[in-house]
Motif scaffolding. Structure first.
Motif, PDB file in Angstrom:
ATOM      1  N   VAL A 144      -4.065  -1.951  -2.672  1.00  0.00           N
ATOM      2  CA  VAL A 144      -4.584  -0.700  -3.025  1.00  0.00           C
ATOM      3  C   VAL A 144      -5.739  -0.145  -2.186  1.00  0.00           C
ATOM      4  O   VAL A 144      -5.941   0.927  -1.756  1.00  0.00           O
ATOM      5  N   ARG A 145      -6.693  -1.001  -1.614  1.00  0.00           N
ATOM      6  CA  ARG A 145      -7.704  -0.788  -0.576  1.00  0.00           C
ATOM      7  C   ARG A 145      -7.192  -0.274   0.685  1.00  0.00           C
ATOM      8  O   ARG A 145      -8.170   0.409   1.293  1.00  0.00           O
ATOM      9  N   LEU A 146      -5.856  -0.677   0.933  1.00  0.00           N
ATOM     10  CA  LEU A 146      -5.150  -0.321   1.950  1.00  0.00           C
ATOM     11  C   LEU A 146      -4.641   1.073   2.023  1.00  0.00           C
ATOM     12  O   LEU A 146      -3.938   1.885   2.800  1.00  0.00           O
ATOM     13  N   SER A 147      -4.480   1.603   0.634  1.00  0.00           N
ATOM     14  CA  SER A 147      -4.040   3.056   0.435  1.00  0.00           C
ATOM     15  C   SER A 147      -4.686   4.197   0.701  1.00  0.00           C
ATOM     16  O   SER A 147      -5.921   3.928   0.914  1.00  0.00           O
ATOM     17  N   GLU A 148      -4.135   5.143   0.955  1.00  0.00           N
ATOM     18  CA  GLU A 148      -4.774   6.321   1.278  1.00  0.00           C
ATOM     19  C   GLU A 148      -5.688   6.744   0.095  1.00  0.00           C
ATOM     20  O   GLU A 148      -5.330   6.719  -1.127  1.00  0.00           O
ATOM     21  N   LYS A 149      -7.005   7.315   0.511  1.00  0.00           N
ATOM     22  CA  LYS A 149      -7.962   7.931  -0.643  1.00  0.00           C
ATOM     23  C   LYS A 149      -7.318   9.199  -1.136  1.00  0.00           C
ATOM     24  O   LYS A 149      -6.507  10.068  -0.254  1.00  0.00           O
ATOM     25  N   VAL A 150      -7.356   9.523  -2.348  1.00  0.00           N
ATOM     26  CA  VAL A 150      -7.146  10.811  -2.717  1.00  0.00           C
ATOM     27  C   VAL A 150      -8.127  11.885  -2.255  1.00  0.00           C
ATOM     28  O   VAL A 150      -9.075  12.043  -2.521  1.00  0.00           O
ATOM     29  N   LYS A 151      -7.578  12.811  -1.477  1.00  0.00           N
ATOM     30  CA  LYS A 151      -8.075  14.016  -0.815  1.00  0.00           C
ATOM     31  C   LYS A 151      -7.804  15.160  -1.534  1.00  0.00           C
ATOM     32  O   LYS A 151      -6.501  15.250  -1.700  1.00  0.00           O
ATOM     33  N   THR A 152      -8.699  16.207  -1.703  1.00  0.00           N
ATOM     34  CA  THR A 152      -8.620  17.573  -2.279  1.00  0.00           C
ATOM     35  C   THR A 152      -7.966  18.331  -1.178  1.00  0.00           C
ATOM     36  O   THR A 152      -8.133  18.379   0.154  1.00  0.00           O
ATOM     37  N   PHE A 187       0.928  -1.097  -0.018  1.00  0.00           N
ATOM     38  CA  PHE A 187       0.146  -0.082   0.107  1.00  0.00           C
ATOM     39  C   PHE A 187       1.005   1.407   0.035  1.00  0.00           C
ATOM     40  O   PHE A 187       0.484   2.302  -0.505  1.00  0.00           O
ATOM     41  N   GLU A 188       1.782   1.016   0.479  1.00  0.00           N
ATOM     42  CA  GLU A 188       2.889   2.213   0.531  1.00  0.00           C
ATOM     43  C   GLU A 188       3.515   2.845  -0.873  1.00  0.00           C
ATOM     44  O   GLU A 188       3.579   3.689  -1.247  1.00  0.00           O
ATOM     45  N   ALA A 189       3.853   1.427  -1.526  1.00  0.00           N
ATOM     46  CA  ALA A 189       4.175   1.831  -2.910  1.00  0.00           C
ATOM     47  C   ALA A 189       3.230   2.312  -3.820  1.00  0.00           C
ATOM     48  O   ALA A 189       3.306   3.440  -4.899  1.00  0.00           O
ATOM     49  N   ILE A 190       1.791   1.925  -3.776  1.00  0.00           N
ATOM     50  CA  ILE A 190       0.575   2.420  -4.304  1.00  0.00           C
ATOM     51  C   ILE A 190       0.257   3.851  -3.753  1.00  0.00           C
ATOM     52  O   ILE A 190       0.113   5.047  -4.846  1.00  0.00           O
ATOM     53  N   ASP A 191       0.557   4.274  -2.544  1.00  0.00           N
ATOM     54  CA  ASP A 191       0.428   5.423  -2.221  1.00  0.00           C
ATOM     55  C   ASP A 191       1.360   6.664  -2.824  1.00  0.00           C
ATOM     56  O   ASP A 191       1.218   7.772  -3.411  1.00  0.00           O
TER      57      ASP A 191
END
Length: 376
Positions: A166-174, A114-118
């Protein structure tokens, strides 16, 4: 001696000592003559060899290494329907995934964290390029993360991994202070201002009325024509979703269609360029943006006008199903994003008025029953 032989023909001996003539030309297959040198049949063979199309050599089949991102992507994209309902959508998703593949294809799927996806998604948030060649940004990052969730869900089902990182990665926030509602939704004042500037009989006016009254994307609007109208309705097969719709032609739109000079339209296409050719969706978007700027509405766009149609329907309190019957959207979640600019004051006034009218319609006995029910 070969100097008296036709071009590309050489003389040789086979393993039995028999003289043979062979045709060799780069890009064409090597051929051996069966006829005697100088005969009409030899000449016919020569012309046939010379005019043979180059053999198409199939590229060697390369198989992705098991367990890698390449294998995952190849398996996932082997069924186009996994990417989307139409060829247009499939092409867009395929481009996103191929961009993700770049430089990562040989990585084992099992080591993706998930860190790589972030980090990958964060990099996508950075905009690069200018004008129409701009890449990246918050919407691109959200789209990438969404498609990666679907891709790695498939990896779980295919038993390549146990859990989706990917589900553990951070959601994209504005970022704070940068909240965006996407394309600006036209107001009624802006619609009136555009009409005042672009009068009936102009391509600019017809374009606006087509989008406003059909609520369709530019890719579908540029394909509409008078010859398609049947029983007062326009058929639309949406390029993006594949949905087939039949949309009534209201008087306001019909008025704009009839007002057009024949030289600026044709039976098969309402909107044509000054050269008499149909618009592409890209050229139409740029041209319509200029029409908005000319009307003093530089912040308005074709897509924002489509949102205005849904805003109108929401303010008239039409059901989601009714609105989707016009827009062709399938998801209530997607629809909600389009109608968030509906006039809150008008909707709230209507809601309170309906509640008040409902209460007045109740008898005293019914009101008492409600109060008892609340107490219990």
């Amino acid at each position: 001696m070969n100097r008296f032989l036709p071009k590309y023909v050489s003389r040789g001996m086979n393993q039995h000592g028999t003289e043979r003539f062979v045709f060799r030309k780069k890009g064409l297959p090597t051929k051996y003559f069966k006829s005697a040198l100088g005969s009409e049949d030899f000449l016919a063979e020569y012309h046939r060899f010379l005019n043979t199309e180059a053999e198409v050599v199939a590229p060697p089949i390369t198989r992705a290494k098991p367990g890698t991102v390449n294998e995952l992507l190849d398996r996932y994209m082997s069924v186009p329907e996994r990417l989307g309902p139409s060829e247009v959508t499939q092409g867009k998703i395929r481009a996103i995934l191929e961009d993700f593949r770049e430089g990562r294809g040989e990585y084992p799927v099992a080591i993706v964290t998930f860190e790589a996806i972030d980090k990958i998604v964060a990099k996508k948030m950075v905009k690069t390029g200018t004008g129409n060649k701009t890449k990246g940004g918050i919407h691109a990052a959200r789209k990438l993360r969404k498609e990666l969730i679907r891709l790695f869900d498939f990896a779980v089902k295919a038993k390549m991994i146990d859990a989706n990182p990917v589900r553990l990665s951070e959601k994209v926030k504005t970022p704070a202070g940068e909240r965006s509602h996407g394309f600006h939704t036209w107001t009624e004042e802006e619609i009136t201002r555009y009409r005042d500037h672009h009068r009936l009989g102009t391509r600019e006016r017809l374009a606006m009325e087509l989008i406003l009254w059909t609520d369709q994307r530019r890719s579908d609007v540029v394909k509409m024509g008078k010859a398609q109208i049947k029983d007062g309705r326009l058929p639309v097969e949406q390029e993006k979703t594949g949905e087939t719709l039949w949309l009534a032609v209201p008087g306001q739109l019909l008025e704009a269609i009839v007002a057009m000079p024949p030289k600026h339209t044709n039976p098969f296409c309402f909107l044509i360029t000054l050269r008499g050719k149909p618009f592409t969706k890209e050229s139409f978007g740029n041209w319509f943006k200029k029409a908005c700027v000319a009307a003093g509405l530089p912040h308005c766009s074709a897509h924002g006008l489509r949102k205005a149609t849904l805003r109108r329907m929401a303010e008239l309190q039409m059901s989601n199903k009714t609105m989707k019957s016009v827009s062709g959207q399938r998801s209530d979640k997607t629809l909600a994003k389009y109608i968030e600019k509906a006039d809150q004051t008008r909707l709230a006034d209507s809601a309170i008025s309906q509640l008040a009218a409902w209460e007045r319609s109740l008898g005293d006995g019914e009101k008492s029953d409600l109060m008892v029910g609340d107490a219990s």
